[in-house]
Design a protein around this motif. Sequence first.
Motif, PDB file in Angstrom:
ATOM      1  N   ASN A  37       0.834  -1.198   0.000  1.00 44.81           N
ATOM      2  CA  ASN A  37       0.000   0.000   0.000  1.00 44.81           C
ATOM      3  C   ASN A  37       0.871   1.251   0.000  1.00 44.81           C
ATOM      4  N   SER A 255      -9.984   5.249   6.624  1.00 48.99           N
ATOM      5  CA  SER A 255      -9.641   6.287   5.654  1.00 48.99           C
ATOM      6  C   SER A 255      -8.239   6.828   5.899  1.00 48.99           C
ATOM      7  N   ALA A 266     -14.864   8.005   2.301  1.00 45.48           N
ATOM      8  CA  ALA A 266     -14.373   6.625   2.320  1.00 45.48           C
ATOM      9  C   ALA A 266     -15.509   5.637   2.556  1.00 45.48           C
ATOM     10  N   GLU A 269     -17.790   4.460  -0.182  1.00 48.81           N
ATOM     11  CA  GLU A 269     -17.259   3.586  -1.231  1.00 48.81           C
ATOM     12  C   GLU A 269     -16.700   2.263  -0.718  1.00 48.81           C
ATOM     13  N   ASN A 270     -16.055   2.278   0.460  1.00 51.02           N
ATOM     14  CA  ASN A 270     -15.349   1.063   0.875  1.00 51.02           C
ATOM     15  C   ASN A 270     -16.216   0.150   1.750  1.00 51.02           C
ATOM     16  N   GLU A 271     -15.623  -0.953   2.171  1.00 49.01           N
ATOM     17  CA  GLU A 271     -16.382  -1.981   2.883  1.00 49.01           C
ATOM     18  C   GLU A 271     -16.898  -1.519   4.242  1.00 49.01           C
ATOM     19  N   TYR A 272     -16.273  -0.496   4.815  1.00 48.91           N
ATOM     20  CA  TYR A 272     -16.651  -0.063   6.159  1.00 48.91           C
ATOM     21  C   TYR A 272     -17.932   0.762   6.181  1.00 48.91           C
TER      22      TYR A 272
END
Length: 411
Positions: A37, A255, A266, A269-272
């Motif tokens: 990352n 994030s 964040a 859009e993301n899994e959280y």
Amino acid sequence: MKTVAIIGAGQRGQDIYANFIKNHSEMGKVVAVVEPNDFRRETLVREHNIPQENIFTNWDDFFKREKLADLAIISTLDRLHYEPTMKALDKGYNILLEKPMSINKEECVDMVKKAEDKGLLLMVCHVLRYTPFFTKLKEIIDSGEIGKVVNIQHNENVGAFHMAHSFVRGNWRNSDETSPIILQKSCHDMDILSWLVDDECESISSFGELSFFNNDNKPEGAADRCVSCKVEDCVFDARKIYPPMKGGWPSTVVSEVQTEEGILNAISENEYGRCVFNCDNNVCDHQSTIIKFKNGITATFSLSAFTDEISRTIKIMGTKGEIRGHEGKREIEVIKFRSNVKQDKDITIHKIEIPVGGHSGGDNGLMNELFRLLENKSVESLSSGSKSLQSHLMAFGAEEARKNNIVVQVK
């Protein structure tokens, strides 16, 4: 001063271990990093002034180089522990390995054997052994104050929002991708029980399932994402969990941009940001385990998502008295038996010091021992691979017992 390579610069690798080293520069220095990352890798490089030639996006390139440090801290995801650990041992690195050691029993055994064959330190992050709370419990048991231990009741109160974050939305939500919760979360507890009774497990059974965090319990009218959901009284709403915690855990996991706007972007859009009743999770949200140790001591262990606080509570029953402990309240109560109810109760209350560092002081305790061992060139750790192996065998056995509705003989 010892040199350190970080393999996996996530929340544990960077925020806990590397940060400890930064704050204790007399002990060590981070000189290399392996992290795919970009943001995490560049953050670690900047904070520790790591030279360009020691920056890697994958461990294959890292291991092509000659040995770069005294110690490798391996804090990748569960399924990515075995290969870098074996390669690091072959290169002559001492190792601090995040738990669980592996999701595979044979791989756990292989790592322990290789470390022993190489004469290298393999230390597993079983941090509870280093906490003031559990250290005091062990001291009281070993003193004989409550006589011989007969049985133990131990509870891991996972915490509702912690369950939602880590085991419903987060990295450890699906055992097909990572590991079952009894291994990932509760190998800590298997370890502490084995340590407290000072013996190995003989047999184990377990029962548990995913009861609540599934589509059957999705409120009527709930959206698939919290940012567009109209259900107002949901405590698992990501908008209630993450923005108020900006700058700290668990928001820093969600994030890279720690502003309210950045976090909201964040979770859109993301899994959280997913509805907890509409995720791809499959790990148990509650599990009860019964354990028999070779010395005859029995224990029950219960993990549950359905608690407000994140803590552990324990009751230890001996032939002369009992111990009741509450990790969150930092309190241990020792009660001696009376001959009759007219006698005054014989109770001693121990207030545990306010711990320094995460995991109730266990993180700092672990790291302090790690550098002491490196300095003394010792491989006999309180949480060595050989000692930690027992907890993993117990967790593997518990999950086998749960899935097959049997009693498993632990070997």
